[in-house]
Write a protein that holds these residues in place. Structure first.
Motif, short mmCIF file in Angstrom:
data_model
loop_
_atom_site.label_atom_id
_atom_site.label_comp_id
_atom_site.label_asym_id
_atom_site.label_seq_id
_atom_site.Cartn_x
_atom_site.Cartn_y
_atom_site.Cartn_z
N ALA A 174 64.60 104.55 -59.42
CA ALA A 174 63.78 105.56 -58.73
C ALA A 174 64.52 106.10 -57.50
CB ALA A 174 62.44 104.97 -58.33
N CYS A 175 65.24 105.24 -56.83
CA CYS A 175 66.03 105.67 -55.66
C CYS A 175 67.16 106.59 -56.12
CB CYS A 175 66.56 104.46 -54.92
SG CYS A 175 67.30 104.87 -53.32
N ARG A 176 67.81 106.22 -57.21
CA ARG A 176 68.87 107.08 -57.77
C ARG A 176 68.31 108.46 -58.10
NH1 ARG A 176 70.20 102.10 -60.85
NH2 ARG A 176 72.18 101.28 -60.03
N GLN A 177 67.11 108.49 -58.69
CA GLN A 177 66.50 109.76 -59.10
C GLN A 177 66.15 110.60 -57.88
OE1 GLN A 177 66.01 110.63 -62.55
NE2 GLN A 177 65.91 112.59 -61.49
N LEU A 178 65.59 109.97 -56.86
CA LEU A 178 65.22 110.70 -55.64
C LEU A 178 66.45 111.36 -55.02
CD1 LEU A 178 62.90 109.41 -52.79
CD2 LEU A 178 65.08 110.46 -52.25
N LEU A 179 67.55 110.62 -54.95
CA LEU A 179 68.76 111.17 -54.35
C LEU A 179 69.39 112.23 -55.24
CD1 LEU A 179 70.19 107.83 -52.92
CD2 LEU A 179 69.36 109.78 -51.58
N LEU B 196 61.20 101.47 -53.63
CA LEU B 196 61.71 102.19 -54.80
C LEU B 196 62.54 101.24 -55.66
CD1 LEU B 196 63.06 105.07 -52.58
CD2 LEU B 196 61.36 105.48 -54.37
N THR B 197 62.34 101.31 -56.97
CA THR B 197 63.29 100.62 -57.84
C THR B 197 64.65 101.29 -57.66
OG1 THR B 197 62.92 102.07 -59.72
CG2 THR B 197 61.46 100.14 -59.53
N LEU B 198 65.69 100.62 -58.09
CA LEU B 198 67.02 101.22 -57.94
C LEU B 198 67.10 102.53 -58.71
CD1 LEU B 198 69.47 98.17 -58.04
CD2 LEU B 198 68.11 99.09 -56.16
N PRO C 272 55.81 111.76 -33.06
CA PRO C 272 56.24 112.21 -31.74
C PRO C 272 57.15 111.23 -30.99
CG PRO C 272 53.93 112.73 -32.06
CD PRO C 272 54.34 111.85 -33.21
N TYR C 273 57.10 109.94 -31.33
CA TYR C 273 57.88 108.98 -30.53
C TYR C 273 58.65 107.94 -31.35
CZ TYR C 273 53.87 106.00 -31.57
OH TYR C 273 52.90 105.29 -32.23
N ILE C 274 58.46 107.86 -32.64
CA ILE C 274 59.11 106.81 -33.43
C ILE C 274 60.63 107.05 -33.46
CG2 ILE C 274 59.10 107.86 -35.74
CD1 ILE C 274 57.85 104.31 -35.02
N SER C 275 61.42 105.97 -33.41
CA SER C 275 62.88 106.11 -33.49
C SER C 275 63.36 106.07 -34.94
CB SER C 275 63.57 105.01 -32.69
OG SER C 275 63.42 105.22 -31.32
N MET C 276 62.75 105.19 -35.73
CA MET C 276 63.15 105.07 -37.14
C MET C 276 61.96 104.60 -37.97
SD MET C 276 66.21 102.77 -38.90
CE MET C 276 67.53 103.98 -38.63
N ILE C 277 61.84 105.17 -39.16
CA ILE C 277 60.88 104.70 -40.15
C ILE C 277 61.69 103.96 -41.21
CG2 ILE C 277 59.18 105.37 -41.89
CD1 ILE C 277 58.49 107.78 -40.06
N GLU C 278 61.53 102.65 -41.25
CA GLU C 278 62.43 101.82 -42.05
C GLU C 278 62.00 101.69 -43.51
OE1 GLU C 278 64.26 98.24 -41.05
OE2 GLU C 278 64.33 98.60 -38.90
N ALA C 279 60.80 102.11 -43.85
CA ALA C 279 60.32 101.76 -45.18
C ALA C 279 59.82 102.99 -45.94
CB ALA C 279 59.22 100.71 -45.08
N VAL C 280 60.72 103.95 -46.18
CA VAL C 280 60.34 105.13 -46.97
C VAL C 280 60.42 104.76 -48.44
CG1 VAL C 280 60.97 107.48 -47.59
CG2 VAL C 280 61.04 106.76 -45.19
N ASP C 281 59.25 104.77 -49.10
CA ASP C 281 59.19 104.27 -50.47
C ASP C 281 58.77 105.32 -51.49
OD1 ASP C 281 56.57 104.55 -49.72
OD2 ASP C 281 56.03 102.43 -49.97
N SER C 282 58.78 106.60 -51.08
CA SER C 282 58.43 107.66 -52.02
C SER C 282 58.90 109.01 -51.50
CB SER C 282 56.91 107.72 -52.24
OG SER C 282 56.25 108.18 -51.07
N VAL D 215 65.40 107.65 -41.02
CA VAL D 215 64.65 106.87 -42.00
C VAL D 215 65.61 106.01 -42.82
CG1 VAL D 215 62.89 108.69 -42.20
CG2 VAL D 215 64.74 108.57 -43.89
N LEU D 216 65.06 104.95 -43.38
CA LEU D 216 65.75 104.15 -44.38
C LEU D 216 64.94 104.19 -45.67
CD1 LEU D 216 66.61 100.93 -42.29
CD2 LEU D 216 67.99 103.00 -42.56
N LEU D 217 65.62 104.22 -46.80
CA LEU D 217 64.94 104.17 -48.09
C LEU D 217 64.73 102.71 -48.45
CD1 LEU D 217 66.99 106.89 -50.02
CD2 LEU D 217 64.82 107.16 -48.79
N GLU D 218 63.47 102.37 -48.78
CA GLU D 218 63.14 100.98 -49.08
C GLU D 218 63.33 100.69 -50.56
OE1 GLU D 218 59.62 97.65 -48.54
OE2 GLU D 218 59.11 99.76 -48.30
N LEU D 219 64.07 99.64 -50.85
CA LEU D 219 64.33 99.22 -52.23
C LEU D 219 63.40 98.08 -52.62
CD1 LEU D 219 68.24 99.04 -52.13
CD2 LEU D 219 66.81 101.01 -52.77
#
Length: 223
Positions: free
Chosen positions: A130-135, A126-128, A81-91, A111-115
């Motif tokens: 895993a991040c490639r796969q998610l995207l 995320l490993t690089l 309800p109030y967060i501006s950014m979630i910096e550590a999305v890891d899945s 959000v930011l994707l955490e590497l």
């Protein structure tokens, strides 16, 4: 009180144009945050749901709260309800939950994707590949209540500045890769969140746009 105001200006004065400061206020009392707020700082980082909720309720409402720690899916509903950014999305699982809860509140959450680049098993991210796969899988494109704004990472906890620099550069190069492939026309995908109190000056040399500084400003944590 620890000299928050003086230390805040010392940190700000050392940052080049275009680099924003996220003041990491976890484990520090609200009056420390207010001291920085009174000097114009508006972006603060916390990593525990209950602590950030209490501070959000007690402090000025124009503060931008960034969630910087490992976020459990069952805690998302409390901060959305109030967060501006979630910096550590890891899945992808976490991304789905943020979408689900943000849709309920009618908000779009940045959000930011955490590497995970650091050579430490204890780090999240995320490993690089895993991040490639998610995207590449593309499910995120249908998430209308989530806005992916960039990447974040933590360098290895080491005194080897050359290693830290390599890791930041690896993250910067990876940012260029995914920007070109998935966000070429998306101006919002611009954030590179790396660098903390001990290594932020190295981070800004490797294209960080957002540094997370706590100890340098607020002193040792108050548990």
């Amino acid at each position: 009180m620890y000299n928050v105001k003086q230390n805040l200006h010392k940190a700000l004065d050392s940052l080049p144009a275009g680099v924003r400061l996220v003041a990491i206020s976890k484990y520090h009392p609200a009056d420390y945050i207010m001291a920085a707020y009174e000097e114009g700082q508006r972006v603060f980082g916390e990593s525990h749901e209950q602590e950030i909720r209490e501070k959000h309720e007690a402090l000025p409402k124009d503060i931008e709260w960034h969630f910087i720690g490992h976020l459990q899916t069952n805690k998302v509903k409390y901060i959305v309800p109030y967060i501006s950014m979630i910096e550590a999305v890891d899945s992808l699982k976490l991304l789905r939950e943020i979408q689900k809860q943000a849709a309920k509140t009618g908000r779009v959450i940045k959000v930011l994707l955490e590497l995970h680049i650091a050579e430490e098993a204890t780090k999240y991210g995320l490993t690089l590949d895993a991040c490639r796969q998610l995207l590449a899988d593309g499910e995120w494109r249908q998430m209308s209540n989530v806005q992916i704004c960039g990447l974040m990472m933590m360098a290895s906890n080491t005194d080897d500045e050359a290693q830290i620099a390599r890791e930041f550069q690896q993250a910067a190069d990876f940012f260029d890769e995914v920007k070109a492939l998935y966000f070429p026309d998306d101006a919002a995908f611009c954030e590179r969140s790396w660098g903390m109190s001990d290594d932020y000056l190295v981070a800004v040399q490797h294209r960080s746009t957002m540094v997370r500084i706590g100890t340098m400003i607020f002193g040792p944590r108050v548990y």
